[in-house]
Enzyme design. Sequence first.
Site, PDB file in Angstrom:
ATOM      1  N   GLU A  51       0.839  -1.200   0.000  1.00 39.46           N
ATOM      2  CA  GLU A  51       0.000   0.000   0.000  1.00 39.46           C
ATOM      3  C   GLU A  51       0.874   1.250   0.000  1.00 39.46           C
ATOM      4  OE1 GLU A  51      -3.141  -0.283  -0.367  1.00 39.46           O
ATOM      5  OE2 GLU A  51      -3.482  -2.391   0.122  1.00 39.46           O
ATOM      6  N   ASP A  77       6.431  -5.749  -1.109  1.00 40.05           N
ATOM      7  CA  ASP A  77       6.089  -6.750  -2.105  1.00 40.05           C
ATOM      8  C   ASP A  77       6.160  -8.186  -1.555  1.00 40.05           C
ATOM      9  OD1 ASP A  77       5.635  -8.190  -4.348  1.00 40.05           O
ATOM     10  OD2 ASP A  77       7.410  -7.510  -5.450  1.00 40.05           O
ATOM     11  N   ALA A  78       4.992  -8.768  -1.360  1.00 42.26           N
ATOM     12  CA  ALA A  78       4.922 -10.131  -0.799  1.00 42.26           C
ATOM     13  C   ALA A  78       5.560 -11.167  -1.713  1.00 42.26           C
ATOM     14  CB  ALA A  78       3.460 -10.511  -0.560  1.00 42.26           C
ATOM     15  N   ALA A  95      -4.370 -10.247  -4.400  1.00 41.06           N
ATOM     16  CA  ALA A  95      -4.935  -9.995  -5.731  1.00 41.06           C
ATOM     17  C   ALA A  95      -4.046  -8.914  -6.317  1.00 41.06           C
ATOM     18  CB  ALA A  95      -6.375  -9.530  -5.632  1.00 41.06           C
ATOM     19  N   TYR A 109     -12.543 -18.487  -6.790  1.00 37.19           N
ATOM     20  CA  TYR A 109     -13.915 -18.159  -7.177  1.00 37.19           C
ATOM     21  C   TYR A 109     -14.331 -19.120  -8.270  1.00 37.19           C
ATOM     22  CZ  TYR A 109     -18.086 -15.761  -8.658  1.00 37.19           C
ATOM     23  OH  TYR A 109     -19.389 -15.481  -8.977  1.00 37.19           O
ATOM     24  N   TYR A 112     -14.579 -15.222 -16.361  1.00 32.34           N
ATOM     25  CA  TYR A 112     -13.837 -15.618 -15.161  1.00 32.34           C
ATOM     26  C   TYR A 112     -13.294 -17.047 -15.261  1.00 32.34           C
ATOM     27  CZ  TYR A 112     -12.144 -15.258 -10.467  1.00 32.34           C
ATOM     28  OH  TYR A 112     -11.302 -15.206  -9.386  1.00 32.34           O
ATOM     29  N   VAL A 152     -17.929  -7.068  -3.229  1.00 31.90           N
ATOM     30  CA  VAL A 152     -17.350  -5.855  -3.799  1.00 31.90           C
ATOM     31  C   VAL A 152     -15.991  -5.620  -3.157  1.00 31.90           C
ATOM     32  CG1 VAL A 152     -17.675  -3.377  -4.135  1.00 31.90           C
ATOM     33  CG2 VAL A 152     -19.660  -4.893  -4.046  1.00 31.90           C
TER      34      VAL A 152
HETATM   35  P1  NAD Z   1      -8.243  -6.866  -2.768  1.00 30.23           P
HETATM   36  O1  NAD Z   1      -7.763  -6.127  -3.958  1.00 30.23           O
HETATM   37  O2  NAD Z   1      -9.302  -6.248  -1.938  1.00 30.23           O
HETATM   38  O3  NAD Z   1      -7.005  -7.236  -1.807  1.00 30.23           O
HETATM   39  C1  NAD Z   1      -5.773  -7.633  -2.325  1.00 30.23           C
HETATM   40  C2  NAD Z   1      -4.713  -7.590  -1.262  1.00 30.23           C
HETATM   41  O4  NAD Z   1      -3.465  -7.991  -1.869  1.00 30.23           O
HETATM   42  C3  NAD Z   1      -4.440  -6.197  -0.659  1.00 30.23           C
HETATM   43  O5  NAD Z   1      -4.179  -6.340   0.711  1.00 30.23           O
HETATM   44  C4  NAD Z   1      -3.175  -5.736  -1.365  1.00 30.23           C
HETATM   45  O6  NAD Z   1      -2.369  -4.815  -0.644  1.00 30.23           O
HETATM   46  C5  NAD Z   1      -2.455  -7.068  -1.484  1.00 30.23           C
HETATM   47  N1  NAD Z   1      -1.409  -7.076  -2.505  1.00 30.23           N
HETATM   48  C6  NAD Z   1      -1.502  -6.954  -3.842  1.00 30.23           C
HETATM   49  N2  NAD Z   1      -0.269  -7.057  -4.419  1.00 30.23           N
HETATM   50  C7  NAD Z   1       0.615  -7.251  -3.413  1.00 30.23           C
HETATM   51  C8  NAD Z   1       2.017  -7.456  -3.342  1.00 30.23           C
HETATM   52  N3  NAD Z   1       2.775  -7.500  -4.440  1.00 30.23           N
HETATM   53  N4  NAD Z   1       2.574  -7.605  -2.128  1.00 30.23           N
HETATM   54  C9  NAD Z   1       1.844  -7.569  -0.984  1.00 30.23           C
HETATM   55  N5  NAD Z   1       0.507  -7.418  -0.994  1.00 30.23           N
HETATM   56  C10 NAD Z   1      -0.097  -7.259  -2.187  1.00 30.23           C
HETATM   57  O7  NAD Z   1      -8.708  -8.301  -3.353  1.00 30.23           O
HETATM   58  P2  NAD Z   1      -9.786  -9.397  -2.913  1.00 30.23           P
HETATM   59  O8  NAD Z   1     -10.927  -9.299  -3.829  1.00 30.23           O
HETATM   60  O9  NAD Z   1     -10.003  -9.397  -1.456  1.00 30.23           O
HETATM   61  O10 NAD Z   1      -9.020 -10.737  -3.348  1.00 30.23           O
HETATM   62  C11 NAD Z   1      -8.317 -11.568  -2.436  1.00 30.23           C
HETATM   63  C12 NAD Z   1      -8.433 -13.011  -2.918  1.00 30.23           C
HETATM   64  O11 NAD Z   1      -9.805 -13.437  -2.829  1.00 30.23           O
HETATM   65  C13 NAD Z   1      -8.014 -13.215  -4.384  1.00 30.23           C
HETATM   66  O12 NAD Z   1      -7.347 -14.430  -4.505  1.00 30.23           O
HETATM   67  C14 NAD Z   1      -9.344 -13.277  -5.097  1.00 30.23           C
HETATM   68  O13 NAD Z   1      -9.296 -13.959  -6.321  1.00 30.23           O
HETATM   69  C15 NAD Z   1     -10.181 -14.035  -4.068  1.00 30.23           C
HETATM   70  N6  NAD Z   1     -11.634 -13.936  -4.252  1.00 30.23           N
HETATM   71  C16 NAD Z   1     -12.233 -12.725  -4.350  1.00 30.23           C
HETATM   72  C17 NAD Z   1     -13.614 -12.669  -4.573  1.00 30.23           C
HETATM   73  C18 NAD Z   1     -14.317 -11.331  -4.712  1.00 30.23           C
HETATM   74  O14 NAD Z   1     -15.500 -11.312  -5.097  1.00 30.23           O
HETATM   75  N7  NAD Z   1     -13.658 -10.224  -4.386  1.00 30.23           N
HETATM   76  C19 NAD Z   1     -14.366 -13.848  -4.661  1.00 30.23           C
HETATM   77  C20 NAD Z   1     -13.716 -15.068  -4.494  1.00 30.23           C
HETATM   78  C21 NAD Z   1     -12.348 -15.115  -4.307  1.00 30.23           C
END
Ligand code: NAD
Length: 397
Positions: free
Chosen positions: A74, A110-111, A139, A224, A234, A274
């Site tokens: 972030e 960066d994770a 993500a 998902y 998707y 969302v």
């Molecule tokens: P989000 O964008 O809200 O959160 C992503 C997180 O990843 C954040 O904390 C961000 O800081 C972190 N991040 C991104 N790149 C990074 C990096 N290089 N280093 C460290 N941190 C990093 O996304 P989300 O929708 O909560 O998605 C999380 C997981 O849930 C994903 O695998 C997504 O596919 C899955 N998912 C989401 C949904 C949905 O509807 N949103 C549904 C099912 C599954």
Amino acid sequence: MIIKPKIRSNVFTNCHPLGQEQFILNLITEAKKQKPIGSKKNVLIIGGSSGYGLASRIALAFGMNANTINVSFESGPKGKRTGTAGYWNNIFFQKHTKNYPQTDKDFNGDAFSKAMKNDVIDYIKTHFGKLDLIIYSLASGARKDETTGALVRSAIKTIGTPAKGHTIELAKEEVTPLNVEAASSEEIKNTVFVMGGSDWQTWLENLSQNDCLNDGVKTISYTYIGGETTDAIYRNGTIGQAKEDLEKTAGKLNQLLKEKHRGEALISSSKAVVTKASVFIPQMPIYVACLFDVMMEKGIHESILAHKYRLFKDMVYGTKAIKDDDGFLRVDHREMQSDVQHATKTLMAAYTNDKIFTLKGTKAMLDDFYHMNGFGFSNIDYDQPVDMDALQQLKLN
Ligand code: NAD
């Protein structure tokens, strides 16, 4: 500075820090109303600053007083930039957990990198203690390949034939037609590299080799699956290939964790909600608006916090796990009910125009979209300037 919403292509380019505090407080209030999840655990969340990772962190921090480490990427405020929503989520999460009997640590960076993995492992060994749970909830649109130095980008595209559909331009509240192109084989490979399971596997292997895992450790990542209306973009698209790779990785990790730590690796198929990542996916806003409407009508709509809370309380640490033939935890079972899918599809066909803004599901989706970026809270006066200098005194631990 007076802060008003700035949105480009369904992505907020700013946030309102005071609204972000309200957002976190609301999640905490919701979590505190739930019943306890189980005994206290040490949890690492990779991607815990927003969306599903943040909801998991808050559910566990308040459901079981879990000690949590969050790794997220972030940006803080700088000049006229407000900083990202996730940055302030981390700040206010720490501020409002200070008086609770738990440790909270945030790493910002960066994770995917080796350096971040080493820093987190050092901290676990010197300060935190071994882990009981690792949540992989990243993500990302890009990942640096440390062997070549190249930045590899993911692409949200179809495979084979292009798709036509509609999406919602959230800032303008307008339905727009959509063409999603078919990906090249390079784009498919790159998306799997960024969003597949290889980094999750590296994290777990490194943590295991460095003796950072407790006996009985669990790890979980979120996939998902969705249905007919989201398949083309998707599940049958580039992101679906990445998810298949992630799911296969759970199998490999299960083997490793079982043999060495009597542990397990889990995949939860989670519901469409969302988040920063989901509204960016073509067609998802229309699907989510109609899905919310149908689920609200049937009395089975769940907030993002309630969804993750139920996953941990009933399924990961409970006795009500719903598993499919692949062993995935199907916390999305309500979304996937055939009556819900059928009604959502019907609504999408009838409301693929501006009529969609009359639905209460669309209103709920827009509320979530603004709230997660600190806007739309009735107790905040958005015409008042925000004292960014004072807020910048708040530092992360
Ligand atoms: P989000 O964008 O809200 O959160 C992503 C997180 O990843 C954040 O904390 C961000 O800081 C972190 N991040 C991104 N790149 C990074 C990096 N290089 N280093 C460290 N941190 C990093 O996304 P989300 O929708 O909560 O998605 C999380 C997981 O849930 C994903 O695998 C997504 O596919 C899955 N998912 C989401 C949904 C949905 O509807 N949103 C549904 C099912 C599954």
